[in-house]
Design an enzyme around this catalytic site. Structure first.
Site, PDB file in Angstrom:
ATOM      1  N   HIS A 267       0.861  -1.204   0.000  1.00 18.27           N
ATOM      2  CA  HIS A 267       0.000   0.000   0.000  1.00 18.27           C
ATOM      3  C   HIS A 267       0.891   1.247   0.000  1.00 18.27           C
ATOM      4  O   HIS A 267       1.734   1.377  -0.876  1.00 18.27           O
ATOM      5  CB  HIS A 267      -0.942  -0.091   1.212  1.00 18.27           C
ATOM      6  CG  HIS A 267      -2.072   0.888   1.249  1.00 18.27           C
ATOM      7  ND1 HIS A 267      -2.434   1.700   0.212  1.00 18.27           N
ATOM      8  CD2 HIS A 267      -2.945   1.175   2.254  1.00 18.27           C
ATOM      9  CE1 HIS A 267      -3.472   2.438   0.568  1.00 18.27           C
ATOM     10  NE2 HIS A 267      -3.803   2.166   1.801  1.00 18.27           N
ATOM     11  N   HIS A 306      -2.571  -2.582  -9.578  1.00 13.82           N
ATOM     12  CA  HIS A 306      -3.542  -1.891  -8.715  1.00 13.82           C
ATOM     13  C   HIS A 306      -4.819  -2.721  -8.669  1.00 13.82           C
ATOM     14  O   HIS A 306      -5.202  -3.337  -9.658  1.00 13.82           O
ATOM     15  CB  HIS A 306      -3.859  -0.497  -9.264  1.00 13.82           C
ATOM     16  CG  HIS A 306      -4.447   0.420  -8.238  1.00 13.82           C
ATOM     17  ND1 HIS A 306      -5.787   0.414  -7.927  1.00 13.82           N
ATOM     18  CD2 HIS A 306      -3.869   1.327  -7.417  1.00 13.82           C
ATOM     19  CE1 HIS A 306      -6.009   1.303  -6.971  1.00 13.82           C
ATOM     20  NE2 HIS A 306      -4.866   1.871  -6.644  1.00 13.82           N
ATOM     21  N   ASP A 362       2.691   5.079  -6.892  1.00 15.53           N
ATOM     22  CA  ASP A 362       3.964   4.962  -6.155  1.00 15.53           C
ATOM     23  C   ASP A 362       5.181   4.768  -7.035  1.00 15.53           C
ATOM     24  O   ASP A 362       6.312   4.749  -6.527  1.00 15.53           O
ATOM     25  CB  ASP A 362       3.850   3.790  -5.167  1.00 15.53           C
ATOM     26  CG  ASP A 362       2.834   4.090  -4.083  1.00 15.53           C
ATOM     27  OD1 ASP A 362       1.881   3.307  -3.933  1.00 15.53           O
ATOM     28  OD2 ASP A 362       2.985   5.129  -3.425  1.00 15.53           O
TER      29      ASP A 362
HETATM   30  C1  SDX Z   1      -1.542   2.025  -3.377  1.00 12.67           C
HETATM   31  O1  SDX Z   1      -6.276   0.604  -3.228  1.00 12.67           O
HETATM   32  C2  SDX Z   1      -5.806   1.798  -3.490  1.00 12.67           C
HETATM   33  O2  SDX Z   1      -6.478   2.673  -3.999  1.00 12.67           O
HETATM   34  C3  SDX Z   1      -4.344   2.006  -3.071  1.00 12.67           C
HETATM   35  C4  SDX Z   1      -3.702   3.326  -3.504  1.00 12.67           C
HETATM   36  C5  SDX Z   1      -4.312   4.529  -2.786  1.00 12.67           C
HETATM   37  O3  SDX Z   1      -4.203   5.640  -3.329  1.00 12.67           O
HETATM   38  O4  SDX Z   1      -4.777   4.344  -1.629  1.00 12.67           O
HETATM   39  O5  SDX Z   1      -3.837   3.494  -4.901  1.00 12.67           O
HETATM   40  C6  SDX Z   1      -2.200   3.338  -3.149  1.00 12.67           C
HETATM   41  O6  SDX Z   1      -1.470   1.236  -2.478  1.00 12.67           O
HETATM   42  C7  SDX Z   1      -1.035   1.698  -4.760  1.00 12.67           C
HETATM   43  C8  SDX Z   1      -0.482   0.256  -4.869  1.00 12.67           C
HETATM   44  C9  SDX Z   1       0.924   0.270  -4.321  1.00 12.67           C
HETATM   45  N1  SDX Z   1       1.452  -1.119  -4.210  1.00 12.67           N
HETATM   46  C10 SDX Z   1       2.402  -1.572  -5.041  1.00 12.67           C
HETATM   47  O7  SDX Z   1       2.883  -0.948  -5.977  1.00 12.67           O
HETATM   48  C11 SDX Z   1       2.899  -2.971  -4.699  1.00 12.67           C
HETATM   49  C12 SDX Z   1       2.998  -3.815  -5.972  1.00 12.67           C
HETATM   50  N2  SDX Z   1       1.664  -4.093  -6.429  1.00 12.67           N
HETATM   51  C13 SDX Z   1       0.999  -5.282  -6.014  1.00 12.67           C
HETATM   52  O8  SDX Z   1       1.443  -5.943  -4.909  1.00 12.67           O
HETATM   53  C14 SDX Z   1      -0.454  -5.403  -6.409  1.00 12.67           C
HETATM   54  O9  SDX Z   1      -0.546  -5.009  -7.707  1.00 12.67           O
HETATM   55  C15 SDX Z   1      -1.452  -4.674  -5.555  1.00 12.67           C
HETATM   56  C16 SDX Z   1      -1.306  -4.986  -4.104  1.00 12.67           C
HETATM   57  C17 SDX Z   1      -1.354  -3.198  -5.743  1.00 12.67           C
HETATM   58  C18 SDX Z   1      -2.844  -5.128  -6.014  1.00 12.67           C
HETATM   59  O10 SDX Z   1      -2.923  -6.465  -5.717  1.00 12.67           O
HETATM   60  P1  SDX Z   1      -4.205  -7.345  -6.131  1.00 12.67           P
HETATM   61  O11 SDX Z   1      -5.262  -6.517  -6.732  1.00 12.67           O
HETATM   62  O12 SDX Z   1      -4.558  -8.170  -4.944  1.00 12.67           O
HETATM   63  O13 SDX Z   1      -3.662  -8.223  -7.273  1.00 12.67           O
HETATM   64  P2  SDX Z   1      -2.970  -9.645  -7.082  1.00 12.67           P
HETATM   65  O14 SDX Z   1      -1.878  -9.539  -6.029  1.00 12.67           O
HETATM   66  O15 SDX Z   1      -4.036 -10.670  -6.918  1.00 12.67           O
HETATM   67  O16 SDX Z   1      -2.235  -9.820  -8.504  1.00 12.67           O
HETATM   68  C19 SDX Z   1      -2.954 -10.318  -9.627  1.00 12.67           C
HETATM   69  C20 SDX Z   1      -1.848 -10.984 -10.458  1.00 12.67           C
HETATM   70  C21 SDX Z   1      -1.063 -12.007  -9.666  1.00 12.67           C
HETATM   71  O17 SDX Z   1      -0.501 -12.908 -10.629  1.00 12.67           O
HETATM   72  P3  SDX Z   1      -1.201 -14.405 -10.751  1.00 12.67           P
HETATM   73  O18 SDX Z   1      -1.407 -14.932  -9.357  1.00 12.67           O
HETATM   74  O19 SDX Z   1      -2.521 -14.130 -11.480  1.00 12.67           O
HETATM   75  O20 SDX Z   1      -0.233 -15.196 -11.588  1.00 12.67           O
HETATM   76  O21 SDX Z   1      -0.903  -9.983 -10.876  1.00 12.67           O
HETATM   77  C22 SDX Z   1       0.351 -10.268 -10.269  1.00 12.67           C
HETATM   78  C23 SDX Z   1       0.101 -11.219  -9.117  1.00 12.67           C
HETATM   79  O22 SDX Z   1       1.246 -12.026  -8.886  1.00 12.67           O
HETATM   80  N3  SDX Z   1       0.876  -8.995  -9.801  1.00 12.67           N
HETATM   81  C24 SDX Z   1       2.150  -8.623  -9.888  1.00 12.67           C
HETATM   82  C25 SDX Z   1       2.200  -7.327  -9.365  1.00 12.67           C
HETATM   83  N4  SDX Z   1       0.979  -6.953  -8.958  1.00 12.67           N
HETATM   84  C26 SDX Z   1       0.162  -8.003  -9.226  1.00 12.67           C
HETATM   85  N5  SDX Z   1       3.239  -9.280 -10.362  1.00 12.67           N
HETATM   86  C27 SDX Z   1       4.401  -8.578 -10.311  1.00 12.67           C
HETATM   87  N6  SDX Z   1       4.520  -7.323  -9.825  1.00 12.67           N
HETATM   88  C28 SDX Z   1       3.448  -6.673  -9.336  1.00 12.67           C
HETATM   89  N7  SDX Z   1       3.567  -5.456  -8.856  1.00 12.67           N
END
Ligand code: SDX
Length: 428
Positions: A267, A306, A362
């Site tokens: 996050h 996201h 981010d």
């Molecule tokens: C913020 O919610 C909000 O609005 C948050 C925010 C706000 O203003 O409050 O926008 C701020 O928190 C932005 C997000 C910051 N976090 C990151 O940058 C961390 C990296 N991102 C991820 O961990 C992920 O994308 C999330 C946490 C942001 C979202 O996760 P989800 O929606 O639960 O998605 P998921 O983990 O289920 O991923 C779906 C697929 C998976 O692959 P499979 O299992 O289908 O094979 O996508 C992959 C994940 O492994 N994946 C990634 C990835 N993000 C998702 N793979 C590599 N790198 C990534 N960053």
């Protein structure tokens, strides 16, 4: 065609009509679907609330497919271009942009509350010199609930207004104190002549000069970043603010919980994680190996992906543009080349394209913060400061929503069947 869902329970052959409103069915309408009179009825099962609306809100609108973000109906691009953080905070809290008189009163009142209680200095002395500033922020803001017991008067509008002002005004001051504590430098008192963000920069970076004036380009860039981070509908930390507030705890305690949620690397801690990732990659030639590690599941491309945006985060576009304006003043951050090449490769790679992973808020913000002289561990704090306005606006909306009550999800029990206690001496 009626706005209803016809459901047939094949266990009983019973048919049910469920009303559809705003693209949802009410989960409680599922409870009528039973196998017999003793059956509890159906629940919806939605771990991490991937497809569950927890509230009706008028504050922020996001369209994840179209990359749209609006605060109270105003497009984020227009607010970033024409507004200030303090004006945007007013908009989030009160629902309308302020008139000139309203803004002057709002700014005067915020400025009157920026100085933390003197005892906070002794409170901060209890932290190690290398304590993470996010831990200091959430602990100190939470401690304010003991300084302001009137904050418990949550159904008194005047009290809610006062706590709203205190939270928005004191978050940057506490953040600056945390930074100065780590640096072993004296605390700087607020200077109301500088405005919200200029004052924050002075409290952080003032040295021995008699008069500190922030660079106007850097001050404006940080203010734009504050606008972009001010609210984002039902994200993890806002959901925490609402859930904690739903038990009728005071807003300072709820802030501590929300900040704790924000601090996680998935996050608001992602901006710090992105910088550490870019530093670890180091040079453009090492990107392909890193991408392979990510695709193999050994790493995450921090700052990408996201839950809602399945297209480019509109905030990331604005931040990327702002970065170039900042680098004109500070000099180009060499890690920008790594970030740009990482984005270029990722946006062409099917692993990311097929999962609709794009840069989020981010991905580029940390490059700006680092160029402005912030240590990496301050990055999540720079996210929490502006999000204070969103958290408190969402908290109040929850409190005044007649449909809301204490948040208490149900569960699917998957544990042991009933069994009798066995005395210790007879356990195997
Ligand atoms: C913020 O919610 C909000 O609005 C948050 C925010 C706000 O203003 O409050 O926008 C701020 O928190 C932005 C997000 C910051 N976090 C990151 O940058 C961390 C990296 N991102 C991820 O961990 C992920 O994308 C999330 C946490 C942001 C979202 O996760 P989800 O929606 O639960 O998605 P998921 O983990 O289920 O991923 C779906 C697929 C998976 O692959 P499979 O299992 O289908 O094979 O996508 C992959 C994940 O492994 N994946 C990634 C990835 N993000 C998702 N793979 C590599 N790198 C990534 N960053």
């Amino acid at each position: 065609m009626a706005d209803t869902l016809t459901v047939i329970d094949n266990r009983t052959g019973q048919q049910y009509e469920l009303p559809i409103k705003d693209g949802t069915i009410r989960a409680m309408d599922l409870r009528q679907i039973r196998t017999d009179a003793g059956d509890f009825g159906l629940m919806s099962y939605d771990p991490a609330f991937l497809n569950t609306a927890s509230c009706r809100s008028r504050i922020t609108y996001i369209d994840g497919d179209k990359g749209i973000l609006q605060y109270r109906g105003y497009p984020i691009e227009q607010l970033a271009e024409h507004s200030t953080y303090l004006e945007t905070a007013y908009l989030l809290v009160f629902g309308e942009l302020p008139t000139a008189a309203q803004y002057a009163e709002w700014e005067r009142t915020i400025n009157a509350h920026t100085i933390p209680h003197e005892n906070i200095k002794r409170f901060l002395d209890g932290f190690q010199h290398d304590a993470h500033p996010m831990g200091i922020l959430l602990a100190t803001m939470g401690a304010f609930s003991t300084y302001y017991p009137d904050a418990k008067q949550i159904f008194d509008q005047a009290s809610r207004r006062l706590q709203t002002i205190r939270l928005i005004a004191k978050a940057p001051s506490v953040a600056a104190y945390a930074y100065r504590h780590a640096a072993g430098r004296p605390y700087i008192y607020p200077d109301a002549s500088l405005g919200f963000t200029g004052n924050f920069l002075r409290m952080l970076f003032m040295g021995t000069e008699a008069t500190y004036r922030p660079d106007p380009v850097l001050e404006r860039a940080l203010d734009v970043l504050f606008i972009l981070h001010a609210d984002h509908e039902q994200n993890c930390s806002t959901a925490a603010m609402r859930a904690i507030g739903s038990s009728q705890s005071d807003p300072f305690s709820a802030f501590a919980g929300a900040a704790a949620a924000l601090s996680g690397p998935l996050h608001g801690g992602a901006n710090e994680a992105v910088l550490r990732m870019l530093q670890e990659i180091g040079t453009v030639d090492r990107i392909p190996a890193f991408i392979e590690q990510v695709k193999g599941g050994a790493d995450r491309l921090m700052g990408f992906g996201h839950r809602v945006y399945k297209s480019y985060d509109p905030r990331a576009k604005i931040i990327k543009k702002t970065a170039y304006e900042v680098f004109e003043v500070t000099g180009r951050n060499p890690l920008l080349d790594v970030a740009l090449e990482l984005e270029r490769i990722a946006l062409e790679d099917d692993y990311f394209v097929s999962r609709r992973l794009y840069p989020n808020v981010d991905f580029y913000s940390g490059l700006i913060y680092q160029a402005m002289g912030f240590p990496v561990d301050m990055f999540p704090v720079l996210f929490a400061i502006p999000r204070t306005a969103g958290w408190i606006a969402q908290w109040e909306e929850m409190l005044l929503d007649p449909e809301q009550k204490i948040a208490r999800p149900r569960q699917v029990y998957a544990g042991a069947a009933p069994r009798d206690f066995v005395p210790r001496e007879r356990r195997g």
